[in-house]
Design a protein around this motif. Structure first.
Motif, PDB file in Angstrom:
ATOM      1  N   SER A 119       0.847  -1.197   0.000  1.00  0.00           N
ATOM      2  CA  SER A 119       0.000   0.000   0.000  1.00  0.00           C
ATOM      3  C   SER A 119       0.879   1.242   0.000  1.00  0.00           C
ATOM      4  O   SER A 119       1.858   1.322   0.760  1.00  0.00           O
ATOM      5  CB  SER A 119      -0.905   0.029   1.243  1.00  0.00           C
ATOM      6  N   TRP A 120       0.528   2.190  -0.821  1.00  0.00           N
ATOM      7  CA  TRP A 120       1.252   3.456  -0.826  1.00  0.00           C
ATOM      8  C   TRP A 120       0.344   4.554  -1.338  1.00  0.00           C
ATOM      9  O   TRP A 120      -0.708   4.291  -1.910  1.00  0.00           O
ATOM     10  CB  TRP A 120       2.533   3.363  -1.655  1.00  0.00           C
ATOM     11  N   LYS A 121       0.779   5.792  -1.119  1.00  0.00           N
ATOM     12  CA  LYS A 121       0.014   6.966  -1.547  1.00  0.00           C
ATOM     13  C   LYS A 121       0.783   7.638  -2.670  1.00  0.00           C
ATOM     14  O   LYS A 121       1.872   8.179  -2.451  1.00  0.00           O
ATOM     15  CB  LYS A 121      -0.211   7.922  -0.377  1.00  0.00           C
ATOM     16  N   TRP A 166      -2.030  11.906  -2.787  1.00  0.00           N
ATOM     17  CA  TRP A 166      -3.488  11.906  -2.638  1.00  0.00           C
ATOM     18  C   TRP A 166      -4.166  10.614  -3.103  1.00  0.00           C
ATOM     19  O   TRP A 166      -5.287  10.308  -2.712  1.00  0.00           O
ATOM     20  CB  TRP A 166      -4.112  13.075  -3.413  1.00  0.00           C
ATOM     21  N   LEU A 167      -3.514   9.817  -3.939  1.00  0.00           N
ATOM     22  CA  LEU A 167      -4.116   8.607  -4.490  1.00  0.00           C
ATOM     23  C   LEU A 167      -3.642   7.395  -3.702  1.00  0.00           C
ATOM     24  O   LEU A 167      -2.446   7.074  -3.679  1.00  0.00           O
ATOM     25  CB  LEU A 167      -3.731   8.457  -5.971  1.00  0.00           C
ATOM     26  N   ASP A 168      -4.602   6.704  -3.044  1.00  0.00           N
ATOM     27  CA  ASP A 168      -4.297   5.502  -2.267  1.00  0.00           C
ATOM     28  C   ASP A 168      -4.349   4.282  -3.177  1.00  0.00           C
ATOM     29  O   ASP A 168      -5.387   3.986  -3.790  1.00  0.00           O
ATOM     30  CB  ASP A 168      -5.307   5.322  -1.119  1.00  0.00           C
ATOM     31  N   THR A 197      -5.616 -12.399  -6.453  1.00  0.00           N
ATOM     32  CA  THR A 197      -4.968 -11.091  -6.352  1.00  0.00           C
ATOM     33  C   THR A 197      -6.030 -10.001  -6.466  1.00  0.00           C
ATOM     34  O   THR A 197      -7.099 -10.205  -7.050  1.00  0.00           O
ATOM     35  CB  THR A 197      -3.919 -10.891  -7.460  1.00  0.00           C
ATOM     36  N   SER A 198      -5.712  -8.854  -5.903  1.00  0.00           N
ATOM     37  CA  SER A 198      -6.625  -7.717  -6.008  1.00  0.00           C
ATOM     38  C   SER A 198      -5.826  -6.430  -6.017  1.00  0.00           C
ATOM     39  O   SER A 198      -4.735  -6.344  -5.448  1.00  0.00           O
ATOM     40  CB  SER A 198      -7.629  -7.709  -4.848  1.00  0.00           C
ATOM     41  N   SER A 199      -6.394  -5.456  -6.687  1.00  0.00           N
ATOM     42  CA  SER A 199      -5.813  -4.116  -6.755  1.00  0.00           C
ATOM     43  C   SER A 199      -6.921  -3.113  -6.488  1.00  0.00           C
ATOM     44  O   SER A 199      -8.053  -3.287  -6.940  1.00  0.00           O
ATOM     45  CB  SER A 199      -5.181  -3.845  -8.123  1.00  0.00           C
ATOM     46  N   LYS A 200      -6.573  -2.059  -5.759  1.00  0.00           N
ATOM     47  CA  LYS A 200      -7.586  -1.059  -5.410  1.00  0.00           C
ATOM     48  C   LYS A 200      -6.969   0.327  -5.454  1.00  0.00           C
ATOM     49  O   LYS A 200      -5.830   0.530  -5.048  1.00  0.00           O
ATOM     50  CB  LYS A 200      -8.153  -1.323  -4.009  1.00  0.00           C
ATOM     51  N   ALA A 201      -7.759   1.277  -5.965  1.00  0.00           N
ATOM     52  CA  ALA A 201      -7.352   2.679  -6.001  1.00  0.00           C
ATOM     53  C   ALA A 201      -8.506   3.523  -5.470  1.00  0.00           C
ATOM     54  O   ALA A 201      -9.662   3.288  -5.826  1.00  0.00           O
ATOM     55  CB  ALA A 201      -6.982   3.107  -7.420  1.00  0.00           C
ATOM     56  N   PRO A 241     -14.490   8.110  -4.131  1.00  0.00           N
ATOM     57  CA  PRO A 241     -14.672   7.092  -5.181  1.00  0.00           C
ATOM     58  C   PRO A 241     -13.552   6.051  -5.083  1.00  0.00           C
ATOM     59  O   PRO A 241     -12.446   6.331  -4.622  1.00  0.00           O
ATOM     60  CB  PRO A 241     -14.571   7.900  -6.468  1.00  0.00           C
ATOM     61  N   SER A 242     -13.856   4.820  -5.500  1.00  0.00           N
ATOM     62  CA  SER A 242     -12.844   3.760  -5.484  1.00  0.00           C
ATOM     63  C   SER A 242     -13.157   2.758  -6.579  1.00  0.00           C
ATOM     64  O   SER A 242     -14.303   2.600  -7.002  1.00  0.00           O
ATOM     65  CB  SER A 242     -12.792   3.058  -4.129  1.00  0.00           C
TER      66      SER A 242
END
Length: 834
Positions: free
Chosen positions: A491-493, A497-499, A528-532, A556-557
């Motif tokens: 996890s990083w930003k 501003w974008l997680d 696997t999963s990716s999220k923004a 929003p995500s």
């Protein structure tokens, strides 16, 4: 008593006599007895008593008293003090006037006036006085006390033990720990004129033990309602063994009955037990053994065992049912506990006449045991459970279930030593290294489960053995296996501003057999999963208004999940959270939008500002199946909640809550289903002025009585802890009306659900309170349940009437009990019908 002057005190006494003779005297200002005593002071030094070296005196400016005492005087181990002290030398008598106090060994007397006869070694008080010996206190209008023998007599005496008051026309101390009381009575009422009391002509009180009385008459408002030739009452502090009040009554199913024929046994400071017998004319009898135990910081628990005989009537034989429940919690060591809840019944019929609706509707019972400890500062848990369906007789068992998990930790800790970690922590550079957000997690679970549908299984079938019937179907089926789960997360930003989050999860299982009966079958899966996501904030300031500020947060995500094809795992069983994915390949996108509104409100009466963090919230989401065919979008879901602040208008409080969910078709946007729950409550203070307050007894008004010294732990916990919850109103100091409405409906179906719940509570007067609640099915236009509770406070008594109706079942209960002694003085009658 010493009546000669020791030689070392002669100079002091001569100097004292000279000072007394030199005082100006006005005979007309003194009582005759005092004038005579003053006239002979100088000639009667040999009749004065010996004083200790620590004695201190100060002379009064008033000629009405001889001395004004500042410190306690000691004479032959008698300590006394007062505002004024008069010495009558020839009569060998001392008069203490004004806040008089006398102590001899463990006995003390406090009064306005105390007279001490040194020759007869007796003391007497005039007016209201308090005699105290140890923790025992006696109030009276007149006290006579023998100093040498420590015997005494009190006119109009009164004392308090624990939660009760004892009064007597005359109280005599006839032994070190024994008192006789003439025309005595006991009550827990603190009124000057008690509303009820237990009277006896002759009482003998054994301090801190018991009271024996004969005869005994129970009065209510001075009217005799019960008489016994002989009785004994314990006055020991804490829990005491004894009989509880039985409950007579009549109803349609039991006929005439006598319930709660009970005896309470205080086994020790840590445990007690109650044996109970209920006898019912028509339905049979029931006996119970129940109790609890506790030892602070070590263990606690309770148990309940019942045996019931039900009359079978003319066409069937009598039947016996039994029930057992036990709870135990044990602190074995630091962060190590053992807990068990055991429940067993012979059949469901034992609950059919229960007053508890939850017992009557019970469909299954579950027993469980668990052991928890920490290994390497992480929780290791071992547990087991056994569940039995009372309607189908199906049983399920989990024995054992072992789990252990490590929380998410940085991966670099596996490769960097302790010294290097300290250097990283001490680094002044706040810039995050690229490898720092990478973390790992691990968990383990081992479980054995079994399902038994055999009506008469043996122990092997219940515990471990799988067995089939003649058709090949399992009547007892058992499985065992272990599951290991490991995960990586990054996890990083980005850009501040974008997680961004990327994760990988894998599962591996080993089970006892697969569907083809292959032993030690194994399998695995991974995903696997990716999220923004990011958040947008907007704030509107309104400093001059009641709503000072409004903040809108929009988040929003988007998330992508990938699961490979693992249909090869379809021959593996899944049980007790042990299992792996056996589905086709899937790739899913999920879009979500969260909207939250927060408020900042002006403080009440100039106080600090208030914040409402979740005043209004909408969460929306939809998924898209990349591997799907045809319509790939799933149902759009919306969840809403509205929680405004409580509004205060004058003495009224208004509260409104609203929540709901909406599911709609993503292609035509028609609603598939929706539900909403709305609640509204209005409440207010119900303060009443008591124009004619109840005069309190001498214990509550006497300036001598030391109330704090008699406070007990039971009193500190409150007096209604042991009353059934149904007999307690939630808040007898306010009134409130609450309405909750639930509604739900599905698209294309005319059927809907609509339920209304109403709860109300009113304190009509200082002593009358009424509470009513119901549950209405608006679709069927019928009442599901009602409950009405009427409460009448009778100062030291409480009268409660409760009526309940649920379908074809109705029940009423009438209880009258002393507030301070609810278990000892409680009268209950009830009736019910199925």
């Amino acid at each position: 008593m010493i009546k000669t002057v020791q030689s070392k005190f002669i100079p002091i006494l001569i100097a004292l006599a000279i000072l007394l003779i030199a005082l100006p005297q006005r005979a007309q200002d003194h009582p005759v007895g005092e004038i005579d005593s003053l006239a002979v002071v100088a000639d009667s030094l040999d009749s004065l008593y010996t004083f200790s070296d620590s004695s201190a005196f100060a002379f009064s400016d008033s000629l009405d008293s001889l001395f004004t005492l500042q410190d306690t005087i000691v004479i032959d181990s008698i300590y006394y003090k007062a505002d004024s002290i008069y010495y009558y030398v020839q009569e060998e008598r001392i008069m203490l006037a004004g806040n008089a106090f006398l102590r001899y060994q463990t006995a003390t007397i406090s009064s306005d006036t105390i007279s001490v006869d040194m020759q007869q070694e007796k003391a007497a008080s005039e007016g209201q006085a308090l005699m105290k010996e140890g923790s025992h206190q006696l109030l009276g209008d007149e006290i006579r006390f023998d100093i040498a023998d420590q015997d005494g007599m009190i006119k109009q005496g009164a004392t308090k033990f624990d939660k009760g008051y004892y009064y007597g026309e005359e109280v005599r101390k006839v032994g070190k720990e024994v008192f006789d009381i003439d025309n005595g009575y006991f009550t827990t009422c603190d009124s000057q004129e008690p509303h009820y009391y237990i009277y006896s002509r002759d009482m003998r009180l054994y301090r801190d033990d018991k009271i024996v009385a004969k005869p005994v008459v129970f009065y209510v408002n001075y009217f005799p309602v019960l008489a016994l030739p002989y009785a004994t009452f314990t006055i020991k502090r804490g829990r005491q063994s004894g009989f509880l009040v039985a409950e007579p009554g009549y109803n349609s199913s039991d006929g005439k009955y006598l319930k709660n024929i009970a005896y309470f046994i205080a086994i020790s400071d840590y445990a007690n037990l109650t044996t109970t017998l209920d006898y019912m004319e028509l339905s049979g009898w029931e006996t119970r053994v129940e109790g609890d135990y506790t030892k602070q910081y070590d263990f606690n628990g309770n148990y309940d065992a019942r045996l019931t005989e039900r009359n079978g009537g003319l066409n069937s034989s009598d039947s016996y049912q039994w029930y057992f429940y036990s709870h135990h919690h044990h602190e074995i060591a630091y962060k190590t506990t053992f807990e068990s809840d055991l429940k067993f019944v012979s059949n469901k019929n034992i609950f059919e006449n229960s007053d508890d609706i939850n017992e009557r509707l019970k469909e299954e019972i579950t027993s469980s045991m668990s052991y928890k400890t920490y290994v390497f500062d992480r929780l290791l848990s071992a547990s087991s459970s056994y569940t039995e369906n009372l309607s189908t007789d199906e049983k399920s068992i989990t024995l054992p279930s072992v789990s252990y998990s490590l929380p998410s930790k940085p991966v670099y800790e596996l490769f960097i030593g302790t010294e290097d970690l300290e250097e990283i922590s001490a680094d002044d550079d706040d810039t995050q290294k690229w490898w720092e957000p990478l973390s790992y997690s691990y968990s383990f679970k081992g479980v054995h489960t079994g399902t038994i549908v055999d009506e008469d299984p043996d122990l092997e079938e219940v515990l471990w053995e799988s067995h089939r019937d003649s058709t090949g179907a399992y009547v007892s089926e058992h499985h065992a296996g272990v599951l290991n789960t490991a995960g990586l997360r990054y996890s990083w930003k980005a850009a501040g501003w974008l997680d961004l989050t990327q994760s990988l999860t894998t599962n591996a299982v080993v089970i006892d057999r697969d569907r083809d009966n292959n032993k030690a079958a194994a399998g695995y899966d991974y995903s696997t999963s990716s999220k923004a996501s990011f958040s947008l904030y907007g704030t509107r300031q309104m400093p001059a208004m009641y709503v000072r500020a409004v903040r809108h947060i929009m988040t929003p995500s988007v998330a992508f999940t990938y699961k490979p094809d693992f249909q090869e795992n379809s021959d593996l069983y899944s049980f007790g959270s042990v299992g792996v994915n056996s589905s086709k390949k899937s790739r899913t996108l999920r879009y979500a939008l969260s909207n939250t509104w927060q408020l900042k409100l002006r403080g009440k009466d100039g106080g600090s500002e208030r914040k409402l963090n979740d005043f209004f919230k909408i969460d929306s989401a939809v998924s898209y199946n990349l591997e799907g065919e045809g319509k790939k979008f799933g149902t759009i879901s919306h969840r809403l909640s509205f929680k405004p602040a409580t509004a205060e208008v004058g003495s009224f409080n208004f509260k409104w809550t609203n929540s709901g969910s909406i599911y709609e078709d993503p292609y035509d946007f028609n609603l598939n289903s929706w539900s909403v729950s709305t609640g509204f409550t209005i409440s207010g203070d119900a303060s009443f002025t008591e124009y004619f307050p109840e005069p309190l007894n001498r214990f509550e008004t006497s300036k001598f009585f030391l109330k704090d010294s008699l406070a007990t732990e039971d009193e500190g916990r409150g007096t209604l802890d042991t009353i059934d919850k149904v007999e307690q109103l939630s808040n007898s100091e306010q009134w409130s009306i609450g309405v909750t409405h639930d509604y739900s409906q599905r698209r294309g179906i005319d059927d809907f659900t609509s339920n209304l719940r109403i709860r109300s509570e009113f304190r009509l007067t200082t002593n009358w309170t009424v509470s009513y609640s119901n549950y209405i099915d608006l679709q069927e236009s019928e009442f599901i349940s009602h409950e009405l509770i009427l409460t009448r406070m009778l100062h030291c008594w409480k009268l409660t009437f409760r009526w309940t109706k649920e379908g074809d079942f109705w029940d009423y209960r009438l209880s009258l009990f002393a507030i301070k002694l609810p278990d000892a003085l409680k009268f209950t009658t009830s009736d019910h019908k199925h």
